[in-house]
Write an enzyme that holds these catalytic residues in place. Structure first.
Site, PDB file in Angstrom:
ATOM      1  N   SER A 585       0.213   1.490  -7.030  1.00  0.00           N
ATOM      2  CA  SER A 585       0.819   0.172  -7.171  1.00  0.00           C
ATOM      3  C   SER A 585       2.150   0.138  -6.399  1.00  0.00           C
ATOM      4  O   SER A 585       2.171   0.380  -5.205  1.00  0.00           O
ATOM      5  CB  SER A 585       1.005  -0.165  -8.649  1.00  0.00           C
ATOM      6  OG  SER A 585       1.324  -1.524  -8.842  1.00  0.00           O
ATOM      7  N   ASP A 673      -9.370  -5.126  -9.392  1.00  0.00           N
ATOM      8  CA  ASP A 673      -7.919  -5.147  -9.586  1.00  0.00           C
ATOM      9  C   ASP A 673      -7.404  -6.567  -9.409  1.00  0.00           C
ATOM     10  O   ASP A 673      -7.565  -7.174  -8.357  1.00  0.00           O
ATOM     11  CB  ASP A 673      -7.259  -4.213  -8.570  1.00  0.00           C
ATOM     12  CG  ASP A 673      -5.773  -4.005  -8.820  1.00  0.00           C
ATOM     13  OD1 ASP A 673      -5.193  -4.757  -9.624  1.00  0.00           O
ATOM     14  OD2 ASP A 673      -5.198  -3.096  -8.211  1.00  0.00           O
ATOM     15  N   HIS A 705      -6.825  -2.207 -12.177  1.00  0.00           N
ATOM     16  CA  HIS A 705      -5.628  -1.726 -11.489  1.00  0.00           C
ATOM     17  C   HIS A 705      -5.280  -0.274 -11.823  1.00  0.00           C
ATOM     18  O   HIS A 705      -4.843   0.476 -10.950  1.00  0.00           O
ATOM     19  CB  HIS A 705      -4.452  -2.637 -11.848  1.00  0.00           C
ATOM     20  CG  HIS A 705      -3.198  -2.336 -11.100  1.00  0.00           C
ATOM     21  ND1 HIS A 705      -3.106  -2.399  -9.722  1.00  0.00           N
ATOM     22  CD2 HIS A 705      -1.958  -1.957 -11.532  1.00  0.00           C
ATOM     23  CE1 HIS A 705      -1.889  -2.088  -9.336  1.00  0.00           C
ATOM     24  NE2 HIS A 705      -1.165  -1.817 -10.402  1.00  0.00           N
TER      25      HIS A 705
END
Length: 731
Positions: A585, A673, A705
């Site tokens: 991320s 995601d 995610h």
């Protein structure tokens, strides 16, 4: 220890399975028995755990019990009997013990003809007492089991249960009236079915990543004796209710309501969503108890029923911030601040509140609240006195590492402890009298499982050139995990960067770091400025400075670790020519920036669902507000992108550094995601392929995610190790 160069895929998989199988405690409940049994007060400690089982790729849940004996009623004298064998809990979505501990409620899901069928079960010491077929009653859709909205709360009289479920979608609703939870009482007859068929393609806005299909939550009350379920009316139509609990009178409930107009923003990991604390009686009369301009969460009622504490933060801005603890006096109907936001803590002091309160956090005197929170690189245990407003730390990081409170009942605390070199275990202690909390004496429930790795804490300061003029004088931290290898051994360094960016690495069990260190890597886990646990100033300092301040902090931590041999305990030497980087991320965002801004320094890179181009991410993320806030721009719901805003986002993104990237990149992307679209990773993949740069992409179609499915985690770890081996020429 087998050397890194000789580890084949089978051995790597075996190691990961061994470390993954260490169970993690999820909940605890204490049932006291007062009497002359075993010369003291006896407690039954009932716990539930989660454990990864990599052979079948399943995450199991099991229950286990301990018997604790408070000898001669002395708070510092606890005998702990061996635990019962664990028993697998199958199909359980939620569970909750009644206040006396005599009953246990379970929401269970079974598969009937390929469809999920939900039941509410009530168990006693003599077996099952009541079963309510929730699906057959058809009062609502699926029960919420998530940690954001979900709850299963007993009334004080133990005759009713309160929970949250997805409301029915009636014929009267449309996509722009979906915001009316109180209007979703069940429809009957052919009209309801006609609506379901006619409008099954209608879009229903939901709460984003990790909360897909959660759109219109409703509060539900099950009457255990009658076997009925009622959907409570009166919730304001502009809010979504959750985190509900009963008032002492059993005739009203408290809940958090999140504003969902004009549309919903992603709620998971975001404590900055507009919300308020409400009271609702069973007749449908609703009142907002807190202000309506903040974000609130985690309401907890005192044992005497006189006070509610809850957490409060700002709306928009950083999606995770330092929070305050507020106290609502139900008799005086006023609100006071118990624990304020900490802007800049002194080293060693309480650093603020950053996480939810456990379900049971009050001392029996209704004057103290116990909680866990981040403090620099640790998670510590604290108690706040509601009379003096003083906060006292009760954990010792030198003993167990990081601490998380599971429950406190009758002043007996149960905590979850772990370290980067020690798997999770439980410890118990009685809360001392007011003013003596720092003298608490802890008893571990088992001996723990230690690894043969060393952990060092680094305090890192930016250079004068790297200071933030608006927030000067901030430092940050890092955790260095190394193997016990022969003195002078040169080891490759994995730079591990957390996402968020407003999250952090704790000195707590981390399977990835433990596995890499055991394989012979050194692992540097960096808590750059903007991480939680270092005060609100640190968090705010990163706003508008992503891609520069955080990147420089990670690089500064790496150079500090390499140059400071004390950080390596002088046993091993970090090889500056074998440094690799990994992150997910925002951590992937930073990893890609690092290989672009320091192209000759990093030899390989592994990124999970990375942010590559903030400008193209803008229209595909469930937290569109953060795409503005992180680059220093204001946000409003009616915001439209401007050329200037898109330019700023692009300039702060790692995609601009692709021409300089030399390190081979492994991309791990999730097909479902909603926080960071997989097209972000694809954008980098194509940019690198077009330049002939070495890149490999693994696609996990069914993952979200976090890439947290058991088989996915094992696959990612194996491929990460093999990628680093290959490009560090260790094979």
């Amino acid at each position: 220890m087998e050397s890194l160069a000789r580890m084949d895929p089978g051995a790597i998989n075996t190691l990961f399975r061994e470390y993954s199988r260490h169970p993690i405690p999820m909940s605890a409940f204490l049932t006291p028995f007062h009497g002359n049994i075993l010369n003291g007060t006896t407690y039954t400690l009932s716990t539930e755990w989660t454990q990864s089982e990599t052979v079948r790729g399943a995450r199991l849940q099991y229950a286990q019990q301990w018997i604790l004996i408070q000898k001669n009623n002395k708070e510092t004298d606890i005998d702990i009997l061996p635990p019962s064998p664990g028993s697998h809990v199958h199909g359980q979505l939620l569970s909750s013990y009644s206040p006396t501990g005599d009953l246990k409620a379970v929401v269970r899901e079974t598969n009937i003809q390929g469809l999920g069928h939900q039941f509410l079960e009530v168990w006693s010491n003599y077996g099952i007492k009541k079963v309510i077929d929730l699906t057959a009653l058809n009062k609502h859709r699926r029960v919420y089991e998530d940690g954001q909205f979900g709850c299963l709360a007993w009334s004080r009289c133990e005759s009713k249960l309160l929970y949250v479920a997805e409301g029915k979608r009636s014929e009267a609703e449309s996509s722009d009236s979906v915001s009316s939870p109180s209007a979703v009482e069940s429809t009957s007859g052919t009209s309801g079915n006609h609506f379901e068929i006619q409008d099954r393609r209608l879009f229903w806005d939901d709460w984003g990543e990790g909360l897909t299909s959660k759109s219109v939550p409703v509060l539900c009350v099950a009457d255990v004796g009658k076997g009925t379920v009622t959907v409570l009316q009166g919730v304001p139509p502009h809010v979504s209710p959750g985190q509900a609990l009963w008032a002492h009178d059993g005739q009203s409930v408290f809940f958090v309501g999140w504003w969902h107009e004009p549309f919903r923003l992603g709620l998971r990991f975001c404590s900055n969503r507009r919300s308020a604390l409400f009271s609702l009686d069973l007749e449908g009369n609703c009142e907002c108890l807190s202000g309506d301009t903040h974000s609130v969460s985690a309401p907890r009622l005192s044992p005497d029923g006189c006070f509610l504490v809850y957490l409060q933060g700002q709306v928009f801005g950083p999606h995770r911030q330092c929070l305050s603890m507020q106290q609502y006096d139900l008799e005086k109907r006023n609100i006071s601040v118990l624990v304020d936001v900490v802007k800049r803590p002194k080293k060693g002091d309480f650093a603020g509140l950053y996480e939810a309160l456990p379900p049971r956090c009050w001392a029996s005197d209704s004057k103290r609240v116990v909680f866990s929170s981040a403090r620099r690189n640790w998670r510590d245990l604290f108690v706040v006195d509601t009379t003096t407003r003083s906060v006292t730390r009760m954990s010792d990081p030198e003993i167990f590492g990081s601490w998380k409170l599971l429950t406190i009942q009758n002043d007996l605390m149960v905590v979850h402890c772990s370290h980067l070199n020690e798997a999770p275990r439980l410890a118990v202690a009685f809360l001392p009298s007011a003013g003596l909390e720092a003298e608490v004496s802890w008893d571990p429930l088992d001996e723990g499982h230690l690894l043969g790795v060393a952990v060092d804490i680094l305090d890192v300061s930016p250079t004068p050139q790297e200071e933030n003029p608006e927030y000067s004088g901030l430092d940050f931290g890092a955790l260095l995990v190394t193997s016990h290898l022969p003195s002078g051994t040169k080891v490759p360094l994995v730079v591990f960067v957390h996402g968020g960016p407003h999250s952090q690495f704790f000195t707590e069990w981390n399977v990835t770091s433990a596995g890499l260190a055991t394989l012979g890597f050194a692992v540097l886990m960096v808590n750059y400025r903007g991480s939680t646990g270092f005060g609100q100033d640190s968090i705010l300092s990163l706003t508008g400075n992503i891609g520069s301040q955080d990147v420089k902090d990670v690089q500064r931590a790496v150079l500090t670790a390499i140059s400071d041999q004390n950080a390596c305990q002088k046993a091993v030497t970090l090889d500056p020519n074998k440094v690799v980087v990994m992150g997910g991320s925002h951590g992937g965002f930073l990893a890609c920036h690092l290989i672009g801004q320091y192209p000759d320094f990093y030899k390989a890179c592994v990124v999970r669902n990375p942010v590559i181009n903030a400008a193209t991410l803008l229209g595909t993320s469930d937290i569109v507000d953060w795409r503005y806030s992180c680059v220093g721009l204001p946000y409003s719901f009616n915001q439209l992108p401007t050329p200037e805003a898109l330019t700023t986002m692009l300039q702060k993104s790692p995609i601009t550094h692709v021409p300089q990237m030399k390190a081979p990149v492994l991309l791990l992307l999730a097909g479902k995601d909603r926080r960071v679209s997989p097209h972000q990773g694809l954008e980098l993949y194509r940019a690198l392929r077009s330049r002939g740069s070495p890149v490999r992409l693994l696609w996990f179609e069914e993952d979200g995610h976090s890439l947290d499915r058991v088989d996915t985690q094992a696959d990612c770890f194996l491929n990460t190790v093999l990628w680093f081996q290959q490009h560090l020429y260790l094979q």
